[in-house]
Design a protein around this motif. Structure first.
Motif, PDB file in Angstrom:
ATOM      1  N   ILE A  32       0.834  -1.201   0.000  1.00 49.67           N
ATOM      2  CA  ILE A  32       0.000   0.000   0.000  1.00 49.67           C
ATOM      3  C   ILE A  32       0.869   1.251   0.000  1.00 49.67           C
ATOM      4  O   ILE A  32       0.667   2.170  -0.801  1.00 49.67           O
ATOM      5  CB  ILE A  32      -0.949   0.003   1.208  1.00 49.67           C
ATOM      6  N   LEU A  33       1.850   1.284   0.891  1.00 50.39           N
ATOM      7  CA  LEU A  33       2.706   2.468   0.997  1.00 50.39           C
ATOM      8  C   LEU A  33       3.526   2.670  -0.274  1.00 50.39           C
ATOM      9  O   LEU A  33       3.722   3.803  -0.729  1.00 50.39           O
ATOM     10  CB  LEU A  33       3.619   2.351   2.214  1.00 50.39           C
ATOM     11  N   ALA A  34       3.993   1.568  -0.865  1.00 46.26           N
ATOM     12  CA  ALA A  34       4.758   1.676  -2.111  1.00 46.26           C
ATOM     13  C   ALA A  34       3.889   2.196  -3.243  1.00 46.26           C
ATOM     14  O   ALA A  34       4.323   3.035  -4.052  1.00 46.26           O
ATOM     15  CB  ALA A  34       5.349   0.310  -2.472  1.00 46.26           C
ATOM     16  N   ASP A  35       2.640   1.705  -3.326  1.00 39.57           N
ATOM     17  CA  ASP A  35       1.727   2.161  -4.376  1.00 39.57           C
ATOM     18  C   ASP A  35       1.417   3.649  -4.228  1.00 39.57           C
ATOM     19  O   ASP A  35       1.362   4.394  -5.222  1.00 39.57           O
ATOM     20  CB  ASP A  35       0.434   1.351  -4.337  1.00 39.57           C
ATOM     21  N   ILE A  36       1.201   4.084  -2.986  1.00 35.34           N
ATOM     22  CA  ILE A  36       0.926   5.507  -2.750  1.00 35.34           C
ATOM     23  C   ILE A  36       2.118   6.354  -3.186  1.00 35.34           C
ATOM     24  O   ILE A  36       1.959   7.397  -3.832  1.00 35.34           O
ATOM     25  CB  ILE A  36       0.608   5.751  -1.261  1.00 35.34           C
ATOM     26  N   ASN A  37       3.304   5.885  -2.860  1.00 35.01           N
ATOM     27  CA  ASN A  37       4.517   6.635  -3.201  1.00 35.01           C
ATOM     28  C   ASN A  37       4.679   6.791  -4.714  1.00 35.01           C
ATOM     29  O   ASN A  37       5.173   7.823  -5.190  1.00 35.01           O
ATOM     30  CB  ASN A  37       5.742   5.939  -2.612  1.00 35.01           C
ATOM     31  N   LEU A  38       4.221   5.793  -5.462  1.00 36.77           N
ATOM     32  CA  LEU A  38       4.350   5.842  -6.921  1.00 36.77           C
ATOM     33  C   LEU A  38       3.403   6.846  -7.570  1.00 36.77           C
ATOM     34  O   LEU A  38       3.686   7.375  -8.637  1.00 36.77           O
ATOM     35  CB  LEU A  38       4.089   4.458  -7.511  1.00 36.77           C
ATOM     36  N   ILE A  39       2.275   7.116  -6.934  1.00 34.55           N
ATOM     37  CA  ILE A  39       1.243   7.908  -7.606  1.00 34.55           C
ATOM     38  C   ILE A  39       0.979   9.276  -6.982  1.00 34.55           C
ATOM     39  O   ILE A  39       0.347  10.120  -7.623  1.00 34.55           O
ATOM     40  CB  ILE A  39      -0.094   7.139  -7.660  1.00 34.55           C
TER      41      ILE A  39
END
Length: 350
Positions: free
Chosen positions: A151-158
C-alpha cells in the motif's frame, strides 16, 4: 474556487425484488455528487463454481443497470466475495463492468489491479483498493491483498501524479463497531505517507470517522444496499459519506444516515437522523482519544467474533463435511481466538 463533492457508500449487493431500483430513495443525495464510490460486494454472474463458504453471493448481470442509473464512478472489487463464483464469476463481472463503462479498482483479470485516475473540476484523484481474506486466485485473477508495504509503495508511486489519493480498504472484523488498534495504526501510517482519504468496509456495520493529519478515515461505511440478515447483523443503519475538496485540501465532510429495510436504503430525518449522528460521534470518540487498547478491543469484539464464526463453521460443516470440522477445531486454538477468550474474561471482570 470550485468545490468537488465525493460521495461514498459501503457494501452493495444488487439483489433486488420486483425489479425495483434499490437506490430510488437516495438519488437526491447521489445527484449532488461529482464522484460516487461504492464497494461492489458480489460477482455479477448467474452460473459458475460456487465457493465452499457459509455465505455465497452473486447477482444477475442485468442488475448492472442500477449502478449505471445511480451513476457510480468507481467500484471497489477488492473484497472477500468477488470470487464467490470462482474465475468464471470474476471474469463475468469484469466483462459486464467494462461493457457498461463502469470503472473498478482493486482486482483485475490477467494483470495486476491498477490505480484509477479520475479528474473532475480540474482536480485529479487517484484510487487504490485492497482487501483482507484468504482468496484462492488463479494465475488469471489478481486481487490486491491488504499488505502495508504494498500500500505504501503504491501511494509513493502515484501521489505526485494527482492532487488527492483515495485508498479503499476491505478490512476489519465483522459486526463490531470499533477498528482494532492495529487498523488505527495502519490507517494513520497510510495518511502520513500521502493518502488523503481512507474508505473502509467489510464489517457490515458502521465505525467511527476520524479526522487525522489533514486527512479523513472512515473505518467502516457498513452495509448500504445489502440485507443485514446476510451478515447475521441486527444493525440496519448505515450512512452516505460526502467529502468536499478544493484544489488544495480536503475541506470537510458530512453524513446522511440511512436505514436499510430488507435490502433498500432509506434516508433518515428528524430526531432519528440526529440520534444517528450522535451515535457516530460516540463511536469516533475512543478513536480520537486513543483509548482503544488491545485488551479493551478484544473484550468488545470477542463474543461477536466467536459467535458469528461458529455459526459460519456450523453451516459449512453441514454443507461440506468433515474437513471443515477439523478446520473449526484448529480455528478454536488460534491466537486470535485465544485473545478473544482473554478479552471476554477481562470485560466480565471489569
Amino acid at each position: 474556487m470550485d468545490i468537488l463533492k465525493l460521495v461514498a457508500v459501503g457494501d452493495v449487493y444488487l439483489k433486488v425484488q420486483d425489479h425495483q431500483d434499490p437506490f430510488f430513495n437516495v438519488h437526491s443525495i447521489f445527484k449532488e455528487k461529482d464522484i460516487l464510490f461504492g464497494n461492489l460486494e458480489t460477482p455479477l454472474v448467474n452460473k459458475g463454481q460456487k465457493s465452499n463458504k457459509a455465505v455465497v453471493l452473486h447477482s444477475d448481470p442485468k442488475n448492472v443497470e442500477y449502478l449505471k442509473n445511480a451513476d457510480f464512478d468507481v467500484l471497489n472489487l477488492a473484497n472477500n466475495h468477488i470470487l464467490d463464483f470462482g474465475e468464471e464469476g470474476f471474469r463475468s463481472t469484469i466483462k459486464v463492468l467494462r461493457e457498461n463503462n463502469l470503472k473498478y479498482l482493486g482486482s483485475e483479470y490477467k494483470k495486476p489491479g491498477k490505480v484509477i485516475f479520475l479528474e473532475e473540476k480540474g482536480i485529479k484523484f487517484a484510487f487504490l483498493g485492497y482487501t483482507i481474506g484468504r482468496l484462492k486466485t488463479s494465475k488469471n485473477v489478481y486481487v490486491n491483498k491488504l499488505k502495508e508495504q504494498k500500500i505504501l509503495a503504491d501511494i509513493n508511486l502515484i501521489k505526485d501524479k494527482c492532487d488527492f489519493v483515495i485508498v479503499s480498504l476491505h478490512w476489519g472484523t465483522e459486526n463490531v463497531f470499533y477498528p482494532s488498534p492495529s487498523q488505527i495504526k495502519l490507517a494513520h501510517k497510510i495518511i502520513d505517507n500521502g493518502a488523503d482519504l481512507i474508505l473502509g468496509h467489510h464489517p457490515h456495520v458502521i465505525q467511527g470517522i476520524e479526522e487525522y493529519n489533514n486527512g479523513l478515515i472512515a473505518y467502516s461505511l457498513g452495509n448500504f444496499q445489502f440485507d443485514p440478515k446476510l451478515s447475521q447483523s441486527k444493525f440496519n443503519k448505515s450512512l452516505i459519506l460526502s467529502v468536499e475538496f478544493d484544489k488544495n485540501r480536503l475541506v470537510g465532510f458530512d453524513i446522511d444516515p440511512v436505514e436499510i429495510n430488507g435490502d433498500i436504503p432509506y434516508l433518515l430525518s428528524g430526531q432519528l437522523k440526529i440520534d444517528f449522528i450522535n451515535f457516530i460521534s460516540e463511536l469516533t470518540e475512543p478513536i480520537s482519544k486513543r483509548t482503544i487498547t488491545t485488551l479493551w478491543w478484544f473484550g468488545e469484539i470477542g463474543s461477536e467474533y466467536l459467535n458469528s464464526n461458529m455459526h459460519s463453521y456450523m453451516v459449512r460443516i453441514k454443507k461440506y463435511g468433515f474437513l471443515h470440522f477439523l478446520e473449526f477445531i484448529l480455528w478454536l486454538c488460534m491466537p486470535f481466538c485465544i485473545l478473544c477468550y482473554i478479552g471476554i474474561i477481562s470485560r466480565r471482570i471489569r
